[in-house]
Design an enzyme around this catalytic site. Structure first.
Site, PDB file in Angstrom:
ATOM      1  N   GLY A 208       3.384   1.780   4.246  1.00  0.00           N
ATOM      2  CA  GLY A 208       2.138   1.464   4.304  1.00  0.00           C
ATOM      3  C   GLY A 208       2.011   0.247   5.148  1.00  0.00           C
ATOM      4  N   THR A 209       2.862  -0.486   5.782  1.00  0.00           N
ATOM      5  CA  THR A 209       2.822  -1.613   6.648  1.00  0.00           C
ATOM      6  C   THR A 209       1.685  -1.657   7.672  1.00  0.00           C
ATOM      7  OG1 THR A 209       4.827  -1.042   7.664  1.00  0.00           O
ATOM      8  CG2 THR A 209       5.149  -2.754   5.945  1.00  0.00           C
ATOM      9  N   GLY A 210       1.826  -0.534   8.441  1.00  0.00           N
ATOM     10  CA  GLY A 210       0.960  -0.324   9.446  1.00  0.00           C
ATOM     11  C   GLY A 210      -0.600   0.021   9.316  1.00  0.00           C
TER      12      GLY A 210
END
Length: 265
Positions: A208-210
């Protein structure tokens, strides 16, 4: 009563809660804005990967968008998973009629390598969606998809940024998280060049970083920050979320969107 700034995410659902619409709304809440959503696709997804994806019809996407924007209004829009050329073109048309900054996360593949964008949609992303972006936030895999440039160092990040800017966004944030060493990103509008560096945390739970970064940038823009200030603030938030990422299931866990709540004195 004070009304918080409003941010709209146009993206797919992650049933595991780590990325997509779920990550976007968690990020927006953590950063003090009111999050709203237009669902573009439903995925069956967990810590091991994406087991299935079902795109919503363009008319459903358009109806959700008009429902929110025409009544509630928005101070920023963030786009994520748009899996087909038809959806990309529908959303680009909607964005063109919206007076708010737009953060485009050109999602191509999941953290586990599952394709989330049809190859036939790439040209629409280049010619329709990216020109609508205030900030585009591709990672290195997405840079390769869009431009054909394989980035291996910071010089390559500059070349990639120039290539993506050629498609029309006002700013581009090239995310260099896949390079060795410190976590380095490059923000540029073709004139101003800002390198953002952070210590790389030894944590595999980075799902989920992006989505989280793009939503954090959109939240900052909705609050009136400049693009460089919004990106700096977003980078700080995401770095903390990565450090606090935790295990879920048997695979890659999510970043911790609520890390500030749990570390506050």
């Amino acid at each position: 009563m004070d009304i918080p700034p409003r941010v709209l995410t146009v993206a797919g659902s992650d049933s595991g809660g780590g990325a997509g619409i779920q990550a976007d709304l968690k990020t927006m809440l953590a950063l003090g804005v009111h999050g709203m959503s237009v669902l573009t696709a439903v995925t069956a997804q967990n810590s091991l990967g994406v087991q299935g994806a079902w795109e919503l019809p363009a008319e459903a996407v358009r109806a959700q968008y008009r429902s929110v924007v025409d009544d509630i209004g928005v101070q920023a829009v963030k786009t994520g998973m748009l899996s087909s050329a038809g959806l990309v073109e529908t959303v680009a048309e909607l964005l063109a009629g919206t007076d708010a900054p737009v953060v485009v996360d050109p999602v191509g593949v999941s953290k586990h390598g599952d394709p989330l964008l049809a190859a036939s949609a790439l040209d629409s992303v280049r010619t329709k969606l990216l020109p609508a972006a205030t900030v585009a936030t591709p990672n290195l895999d997405e840079v390769a998809q869009l431009t054909g440039i394989e980035v291996h160092d910071e010089t390559g990040m500059r070349q990639a940024a120039d290539a993506v800017l050629g498609f029309g966004p006002r700013w581009v944030l090239i995310k260099g998280g896949h390079l060795p060493g410190d976590a380095v990103d490059l923000l540029t509008d073709g004139g101003v060049e800002l390198w953002l560096r952070a210590t790389r945390h030894d944590n595999r739970h980075t799902h989920g970083t992006g989505c989280t970064l793009a939503s954090a940038v959109a939240s900052g823009l909705a609050q009136g920050l400049t693009v460089p200030a919004a990106v700096r603030t977003a980078k700080e938030y995401v770095t903390g979320a990565i450090e606090a990422g935790f295990a879920l299931g048997a695979g890659i866990g999510p970043v911790d969107h609520g890390w500030r709540f749990r570390t506050a004195p």
